[in-house]
Design a protein around this motif. Sequence first.
Motif, mmCIF file in Angstrom:
data_model
loop_
_atom_site.group_PDB
_atom_site.id
_atom_site.type_symbol
_atom_site.label_atom_id
_atom_site.label_comp_id
_atom_site.label_asym_id
_atom_site.label_seq_id
_atom_site.Cartn_x
_atom_site.Cartn_y
_atom_site.Cartn_z
ATOM 1 N N MET A 1 13.282 140.266 84.837
ATOM 2 C CA MET A 1 13.992 139.647 83.112
ATOM 3 C C MET A 1 14.971 138.680 83.114
ATOM 4 O O MET A 1 15.942 140.089 82.893
ATOM 5 C CB MET A 1 12.860 140.136 81.905
ATOM 6 C CG MET A 1 12.755 138.804 80.600
ATOM 7 S SD MET A 1 12.065 138.829 79.607
ATOM 8 C CE MET A 1 12.508 137.474 78.869
ATOM 9 N N GLN A 2 15.498 137.814 82.956
ATOM 10 C CA GLN A 2 17.323 137.450 82.764
ATOM 11 C C GLN A 2 17.120 137.865 81.346
ATOM 12 O O GLN A 2 15.892 137.043 80.553
ATOM 13 C CB GLN A 2 17.060 135.700 83.270
ATOM 14 C CG GLN A 2 17.541 136.130 84.859
ATOM 15 C CD GLN A 2 17.910 134.771 85.556
ATOM 16 O OE1 GLN A 2 17.926 133.909 84.709
ATOM 17 N NE2 GLN A 2 17.853 134.577 86.443
ATOM 18 N N LYS A 3 18.358 137.399 80.718
ATOM 19 C CA LYS A 3 18.710 137.531 79.343
ATOM 20 C C LYS A 3 19.041 136.202 78.949
ATOM 21 O O LYS A 3 18.890 135.225 80.201
ATOM 22 C CB LYS A 3 19.928 137.947 79.379
ATOM 23 C CG LYS A 3 20.393 139.443 79.815
ATOM 24 C CD LYS A 3 21.520 140.130 78.936
ATOM 25 C CE LYS A 3 22.074 141.764 79.319
ATOM 26 N NZ LYS A 3 23.314 141.788 79.501
ATOM 27 N N PRO A 4 17.894 135.971 78.058
ATOM 28 C CA PRO A 4 18.617 134.572 76.905
ATOM 29 C C PRO A 4 19.873 133.916 78.100
ATOM 30 O O PRO A 4 20.860 135.093 76.839
ATOM 31 C CB PRO A 4 17.497 134.506 75.724
ATOM 32 C CG PRO A 4 16.559 135.907 75.805
ATOM 33 C CD PRO A 4 17.856 136.640 76.198
ATOM 34 N N ILE A 5 20.105 132.533 77.654
ATOM 35 C CA ILE A 5 21.087 132.040 77.559
ATOM 36 C C ILE A 5 22.126 132.576 76.355
ATOM 37 O O ILE A 5 23.038 132.935 76.463
ATOM 38 C CB ILE A 5 20.571 130.601 77.873
ATOM 39 C CG1 ILE A 5 22.645 129.942 78.334
ATOM 40 C CG2 ILE A 5 20.357 129.774 77.134
ATOM 41 C CD1 ILE A 5 23.455 130.795 79.693
ATOM 42 N N SER A 6 21.257 132.426 74.811
ATOM 43 C CA SER A 6 21.861 133.075 73.977
ATOM 44 C C SER A 6 22.775 133.661 73.686
ATOM 45 O O SER A 6 23.983 134.146 73.098
ATOM 46 C CB SER A 6 21.399 132.277 72.470
ATOM 47 O OG SER A 6 20.048 133.189 72.610
ATOM 48 N N MET A 7 21.748 135.046 74.741
ATOM 49 C CA MET A 7 22.765 136.696 74.731
ATOM 50 C C MET A 7 23.661 136.579 75.708
ATOM 51 O O MET A 7 24.521 136.844 75.359
ATOM 52 C CB MET A 7 21.417 137.248 75.110
ATOM 53 C CG MET A 7 20.971 137.600 74.018
ATOM 54 S SD MET A 7 19.526 139.097 74.223
ATOM 55 C CE MET A 7 20.939 140.335 74.926
ATOM 56 N N VAL A 8 23.498 135.785 76.180
ATOM 57 C CA VAL A 8 24.619 135.681 77.590
ATOM 58 C C VAL A 8 26.293 135.266 76.848
ATOM 59 O O VAL A 8 27.070 135.661 77.191
ATOM 60 C CB VAL A 8 24.613 135.038 79.237
ATOM 61 C CG1 VAL A 8 25.193 134.981 80.154
ATOM 62 C CG2 VAL A 8 22.854 135.604 79.703
ATOM 63 N N SER A 10 27.018 134.461 73.627
ATOM 64 C CA SER A 10 27.510 135.891 73.345
ATOM 65 C C SER A 10 28.546 137.360 73.880
ATOM 66 O O SER A 10 29.145 136.781 73.186
ATOM 67 C CB SER A 10 26.216 136.080 72.127
ATOM 68 O OG SER A 10 26.645 137.191 71.032
ATOM 69 N N GLU A 11 28.055 137.648 74.551
ATOM 70 C CA GLU A 11 28.543 138.820 74.997
ATOM 71 C C GLU A 11 29.701 137.799 76.027
ATOM 72 O O GLU A 11 30.714 138.309 75.587
ATOM 73 C CB GLU A 11 27.815 139.570 76.167
ATOM 74 C CG GLU A 11 26.490 139.611 75.701
ATOM 75 C CD GLU A 11 25.428 140.467 77.178
ATOM 76 O OE1 GLU A 11 26.042 140.507 77.860
ATOM 77 O OE2 GLU A 11 24.194 140.904 76.650
#
Length: 76
Positions: A1-8, A10-11
Motif C-alpha cells: 500500500m502506498q502512503k497517502p499523499i499528505s504523508m509524503v 509532510s515528509e
Amino acid sequence: MQKPISMVISELREKVFDSINKSGLNPTIIRFVMKDIYIDIDSQAKVFEQQEEEQYTKKSAPESKESIAPDDKINS
C-alpha cells in the motif's frame, strides 16, 4: 500500500526544513537557493504536464473519431 499523499508531502517538507536548518545559511542566501530550485522544478513540472496532455490527446483522439461517423450530420 502506498502512503497517502499528505504523508509524503509532510515528509518532504520535514526533510527540506531539516536540510535548511542544518545548512546554517542565513535566510537571504536560502531564498536565492530556493528560488533556483523552484525555477528548476517549475520547468520540469511544465514539461511533465505537457507530456501528460500529449499522451491524453493521443489516447483520446481515436475514441472521438470512432464515436462520430462521417455521415452523422446534425440537420436543422
